[in-house]
Design a protein around this motif. Structure first.
Motif, PDB file in Angstrom:
ATOM      1  N   GLU A  73       5.027  -2.591  19.162  1.00 57.49           N
ATOM      2  CA  GLU A  73       5.339  -2.962  17.573  1.00 57.49           C
ATOM      3  C   GLU A  73       5.151  -1.702  16.546  1.00 57.49           C
ATOM      4  O   GLU A  73       4.328  -0.744  16.654  1.00 57.49           O
ATOM      5  N   VAL A  75       4.996  -1.077  12.537  1.00 53.09           N
ATOM      6  CA  VAL A  75       4.609  -1.594  11.460  1.00 53.09           C
ATOM      7  C   VAL A  75       4.742  -0.845  10.174  1.00 53.09           C
ATOM      8  O   VAL A  75       4.397   0.574  10.486  1.00 53.09           O
ATOM      9  N   GLU A  79       1.514  -3.054   5.068  1.00 54.30           N
ATOM     10  CA  GLU A  79       0.582  -3.529   6.114  1.00 54.30           C
ATOM     11  C   GLU A  79       0.055  -2.211   6.766  1.00 54.30           C
ATOM     12  O   GLU A  79      -1.211  -2.305   7.437  1.00 54.30           O
ATOM     13  N   ALA A  80       0.923  -1.410   7.124  1.00 57.40           N
ATOM     14  CA  ALA A  80       0.567  -0.278   7.761  1.00 57.40           C
ATOM     15  C   ALA A  80      -0.558   0.710   7.121  1.00 57.40           C
ATOM     16  O   ALA A  80      -1.680   1.362   7.748  1.00 57.40           O
ATOM     17  N   GLU A 124      13.633  -0.209   7.118  1.00 63.52           N
ATOM     18  CA  GLU A 124      12.563  -1.280   6.564  1.00 63.52           C
ATOM     19  C   GLU A 124      13.028  -1.571   5.057  1.00 63.52           C
ATOM     20  O   GLU A 124      13.259  -2.909   4.617  1.00 63.52           O
TER      21      GLU A 124
END
Length: 546
Positions: A73, A75, A79-80, A124
């Motif tokens: 995954e 990210v 969040e990262a 993103e």
């Protein structure tokens, strides 16, 4: 459809369909922002990437998570960044600083180019546009780049857009301070003959651009770039590094532990603490830095005055870059008193020392304007430019915008060739910095001479970009090497070649062509004429028939 086909349909329909989105993207070092053209209100709006919680900038952070047995995954974003101390070795920050290099990022057993990581951030951003409207179609977009981006970095940015699925939708690239000036122009009234400095201080770079309002009336405004300056790798990240070193010093003085003895997780936490300290000291005069992972835990207080003393050299260099931009204006050296307004842009521009430094240069606080939303203006300006390119800003049915905007953008760096004199090499300027893109096409005729057949049938061109006009040949950036083979066999001095270089407005990329002109009636042209698109990493070879 590509963006030009969307534009044609918009012109035919005399309207922008609700599902069609015109985007402006600020692909930043620290944070990235995406905005869209709001056709109802006739202005750009930033897209909230936090699903309604009011968080607009997306941290430009990519993180790989692939625990054994788990599905891989990636990210991206907040969040990262927040979980960086949990995944310190697979978290990638400030990838923009590597754009245009061939430096690969090793994650587990795979390697990634900088543009591949940037493409993830772009994807993103675009996903949030789709979240806002599941039926969204991207009609066209403009992506911003720093003034100091060279040809290789611009090409890498365009490659990232291609990898993110924007190849046919990318209208062009726009330099960040130019985008900021456009955003300002549509919010405030500018006056004819005003000279405006945009001081765009982001996480990775400092861009300084001076504009002249050449014409202004009720129907038209013309903005002309008259100077560009600043420096890549001179941004908020550099200040973070100074504070990070100080944090290591605090720990060593208190506990005796040095950096090498710390875990990657603790080092990642300190990186976050350094940035937090910088941001807090923009609003308060002192901040207590907690070092909770140390044994024993402790808190260290740092004042804004101490902080500014730590970065004194950085502040002084920034001041010199501002003065240099004034001194090297294309129209002749300018004095601080010649500037009517200074616009502060970029997420790092809110630090108090910046305004203090600029007041010291311009001697007038009323000249310094802080943007209402400094972190968003680049994206908003890019959206304005995209709307201009798509024709919706000047469309007669758009009652809100009756003013035609002409934006004369210029080539930011000298473009030329390396000339080998035997004992030394020099830079031969073909296109000078400050040349409007509309005029950025120059040709030069070279006469081939040599002692061997190879000398007369081959030619090596090295195309260079001189970022700073004082740079020596060793400090110029390579745009690409071009090898020419199979030229007609003629005696020495009897072959003339015309080399043409041009800089495209859509992206600022360098293209070229070589043509054999022969030598008068004695040796007519052979018909050899080939275009080329130079690459920093792959030599371009042009072959004739000999």
């Amino acid at each position: 459809m590509n963006w030009e086909e969307y534009k044609k349909q918009i012109e035919e329909q005399k309207d922008l369909p609700e599902e069609w989105y015109i985007l402006g993207i600020d692909l930043g070092t620290t944070n990235s922002v995406i905005s869209y053209w709001d056709n109802n209100n006739k202005k750009p709006e930033p897209i909230d990437i936090s699903n309604g919680f009011g968080k607009i900038p997306l941290p430009s952070v990519a993180q790989y998570r692939g625990e054994e047995g788990d599905e891989e995954e990636w990210v991206i974003g907040e969040e990262a960044y927040r979980s960086m101390k949990i995944y310190p070795e697979t978290t990638i920050r400030s990838i923009k600083r590597k754009m245009g290099t061939n430096e690969k990022i090793q994650i587990e057993d795979k390697e990634y180019l900088p543009e591949e990581i940037s493409a993830m951030i772009l994807k993103e951003l675009i996903s949030h546009c789709k979240n806002m409207n599941p039926n969204a179609e991207i009609a066209g977009c403009v992506v911003s780049v720093p003034y100091d981006f060279d040809d290789g970095a611009k090409k890498a940015t365009m490659r990232a857009c291609e990898l993110a699925g924007l190849k046919d939708k990318l209208i062009c690239l726009i330099e960040e301070p130019k985008a900021a000036a456009l955003a300002y122009n549509f919010r405030h009234q500018l006056s004819k003959d005003e000279k405006i400095m945009v001081f765009d201080f982001g996480g990775g770079t400092l861009d300084i651009t001076l504009f002249h309002v050449v014409e202004k009336d009720d129907c038209r405004i013309k903005l002309q770039v008259i100077s560009e300056g600043g420096e890549a790798r001179h941004g908020g990240d550099n200040i973070d590094e100074v504070l990070l070193k100080q944090c290591y010093l605090y720990i060593e003085n208190k506990t005796g532990q040095n950096k090498d003895a710390m875990t990657p997780e603790n080092q990642a936490e300190l990186i976050m603490r350094a940035r937090e300290t910088k941001e807090r000291l923009s609003g308060v005069k002192s901040f207590r830095i907690p070092f909770t992972f140390c044994i024993p835990p402790f808190v260290e207080q740092i004042t804004r005055e101490q902080f500014e003393n730590l970065i004194h050299d950085f502040i002084e260099k920034t001041r010199k870059l501002v003065l240099k931009a004034l001194r090297e204006a294309y129209t002749g050296a300018l004095l601080p008193s010649d500037i009517d307004r200074v616009l502060l842009e970029g997420g790092s521009s809110t630090m108090p020392w910046i305004k203090d430094m600029l007041i010291g240069i311009f001697n007038e606080e009323n000249k310094i304007y802080t943007s209402e939303r400094p972190a968003l203006d680049i994206s908003l300006g890019a959206t304005y430019y995209a709307a201009m390119k798509m024709g919706v800003l000047t469309h007669p049915d758009l009652e809100a915008e009756k003013v035609e905007v002409e934006f004369e953008v210029t080539v930011p760096h000298d473009i030329g060739l390396e000339v080998d004199h035997g004992t030394r090499k020099s830079f031969f300027t073909m296109i000078r910095r400050g040349t409007p893109y509309s005029l950025a096409k120059k040709s030069h005729i070279f006469t081939l001479s040599g002692k061997t057949l190879e000398d007369m049938t081959t030619l090596e061109l090295r195309i260079l970009e001189r970022i700073d006009k004082e740079d020596t040949i060793e400090n110029c950036k390579l745009i690409g090497d071009v090898g020419i083979k199979g030229l007609p066999k003629r005696p020495s001095g009897k072959t003339k070649l015309q080399v043409t270089l041009a800089v495209e407005e859509e992206g600022g990329l360098v293209k070229g062509a070589v043509e054999d002109l022969g030598f008068g009636e004695e040796y007519p042209p052979s018909g050899f004429k080939q275009p080329f698109d130079p690459s920093r990493f792959n030599k371009t070879v042009l072959e004739g028939e000999e």
